[in-house]
Scaffold this motif. Structure first.
Motif, PDB file in Angstrom:
ATOM      1  N   ALA A 148       0.828  -1.201   0.000  1.00  0.00           N
ATOM      2  CA  ALA A 148       0.000   0.000   0.000  1.00  0.00           C
ATOM      3  C   ALA A 148       0.861   1.248   0.000  1.00  0.00           C
ATOM      4  CB  ALA A 148      -0.910   0.002   1.226  1.00  0.00           C
ATOM      5  N   ALA A 149       0.357   2.287  -0.668  1.00  0.00           N
ATOM      6  CA  ALA A 149       1.066   3.565  -0.682  1.00  0.00           C
ATOM      7  C   ALA A 149       1.046   4.167   0.710  1.00  0.00           C
ATOM      8  CB  ALA A 149       0.420   4.517  -1.688  1.00  0.00           C
ATOM      9  N   SER A 150       2.182   4.688   1.154  1.00  0.00           N
ATOM     10  CA  SER A 150       2.233   5.323   2.465  1.00  0.00           C
ATOM     11  C   SER A 150       1.770   6.762   2.363  1.00  0.00           C
ATOM     12  CB  SER A 150       3.664   5.274   3.025  1.00  0.00           C
ATOM     13  OG  SER A 150       4.547   5.957   2.160  1.00  0.00           O
ATOM     14  N   ALA A 151       1.167   7.271   3.421  1.00  0.00           N
ATOM     15  CA  ALA A 151       0.637   8.634   3.417  1.00  0.00           C
ATOM     16  C   ALA A 151       1.669   9.585   4.018  1.00  0.00           C
ATOM     17  CB  ALA A 151      -0.656   8.688   4.211  1.00  0.00           C
ATOM     18  N   ASP A 152       1.911  10.684   3.337  1.00  0.00           N
ATOM     19  CA  ASP A 152       2.817  11.714   3.817  1.00  0.00           C
ATOM     20  C   ASP A 152       2.215  13.060   3.447  1.00  0.00           C
ATOM     21  OD1 ASP A 152       4.873  13.539   4.324  1.00  0.00           O
ATOM     22  OD2 ASP A 152       6.430  12.080   3.841  1.00  0.00           O
ATOM     23  N   ALA A 153       1.819  13.824   4.455  1.00  0.00           N
ATOM     24  CA  ALA A 153       1.122  15.079   4.199  1.00  0.00           C
ATOM     25  C   ALA A 153       2.032  16.135   3.580  1.00  0.00           C
ATOM     26  CB  ALA A 153       0.520  15.612   5.491  1.00  0.00           C
ATOM     27  N   LEU A 154       3.361  15.953   3.675  1.00  0.00           N
ATOM     28  CA  LEU A 154       4.289  16.968   3.190  1.00  0.00           C
ATOM     29  C   LEU A 154       4.976  16.579   1.885  1.00  0.00           C
ATOM     30  CD1 LEU A 154       5.992  17.974   6.566  1.00  0.00           C
ATOM     31  CD2 LEU A 154       4.068  19.071   5.404  1.00  0.00           C
ATOM     32  N   ARG A 155       4.970  15.303   1.538  1.00  0.00           N
ATOM     33  CA  ARG A 155       5.682  14.846   0.351  1.00  0.00           C
ATOM     34  C   ARG A 155       4.769  14.005  -0.532  1.00  0.00           C
ATOM     35  NH1 ARG A 155      11.502  12.604   1.551  1.00  0.00           N
ATOM     36  NH2 ARG A 155      11.992  13.797  -0.331  1.00  0.00           N
ATOM     37  N   ALA A 156       5.205  13.758  -1.751  1.00  0.00           N
ATOM     38  CA  ALA A 156       4.475  12.883  -2.673  1.00  0.00           C
ATOM     39  C   ALA A 156       5.177  11.527  -2.689  1.00  0.00           C
ATOM     40  CB  ALA A 156       4.459  13.494  -4.073  1.00  0.00           C
TER      41      ALA A 156
END
Length: 250
Positions: A148-156
């Motif tokens: 699964a794609a990891s979530a990062d509010a500051l990066r893509a």
């Protein structure tokens, strides 16, 4: 005039009314704030929209052939026509559903490489199925599963799926091939990394062979994008698509 507690009755009455008015004003303010909170909550919900179930598996098809493919996806959504070089949105598949894609009414060969059905071992995974067409006109499917794609509010997040036989895949900046974004991505495997949300021109490298450049769009923070390495080890091709969900199903 009779006094109580040292104050005239008229003063006490006025003070009592003032206290009552203040209490009423506070109650009205609280009531107004309460009613405003509900629309605010609704606005937040509408901003994010309905979310897919936590036990979902995600399946996507990328058409690497030169023919349009008519797809029927596992979720049972309406069939779609996938143009050459295009990728479908991520199909949300519930546990127990067969992870099979029908192309032009039939099951392509090679589909057995994917898990037979969505389940506990595939929850959160992205399964990308590459479609190719042989000389006889038969469709062949090659699946690659990635976490699964990891979530990062500051990066893509950037992911790459390597569909090239005999290629130890490398993704680099066009103007600086020595500056690798990905290295050592084996055939049939995927890799991922976080990046700053900037636009870039990328190339795929297989040994001494370099693909034509692919323009990576400027991604917003929190977004995920997938690169597809295809073609031959002597003539690699790089393409890609935003990891967009088909949810709710269209």
């Amino acid at each position: 005039m009779k006094r109580t507690s040292g104050l005239p009755r008229c003063v006490l009455a006025t003070a009592g009314r003032a206290t009552t008015y203040r209490a009423l004003a506070v109650a009205l303010i609280l009531a107004a704030a309460s009613t405003e909170a509900y629309p605010a909550a609704d606005d937040v919900a509408s901003l994010y929209g309905p979310q897919p179930p936590a036990d979902a598996t995600y399946l996507r098809v990328v058409n690497l052939s030169t023919h349009t493919a008519k797809l029927a996806l596992p979720s049972g959504a309406q069939p779609i026509e996938l143009a050459p070089g295009a990728a479908s949105r991520l199909d949300v598949v519930r546990p127990g559903t067969a992870l099979k894609v029908r192309v032009d009414g039939g099951i392509p060969t090679g589909s057995e490489g994917a898990a037979p059905a969505a389940g506990a071992d595939t929850v959160g995974e992205t399964i990308t199925v590459a479609l190719e067409r042989d000389a006889s006109g038969a469709w062949r499917a090659t699946p690659i599963a990635a976490p699964a794609a990891s979530a990062d509010a500051l990066r893509a997040q950037l992911r790459v799926f390597n569909f090239v036989e005999g290629c130890d895949g490398k993704i680099a900046l066009e103007r600086s091939p020595a500056s690798a974004v990905f290295t050592g991505v084996a055939t049939g495997h995927a890799a991922s990394r976080s990046i700053n949300p900037v636009a870039a021109s990328l190339v795929a490298v297989c040994g001494q062979a370099v693909s034509p450049p692919f323009e990576l769009p400027r991604l917003a923070a929190g977004q995920s994008f997938s690169l597809f390495l295809s073609g031959l080890a002597t003539h690699p091709v790089l393409s890609g698509a935003l990891d967009a969900l088909n949810w709710p199903a269209r």
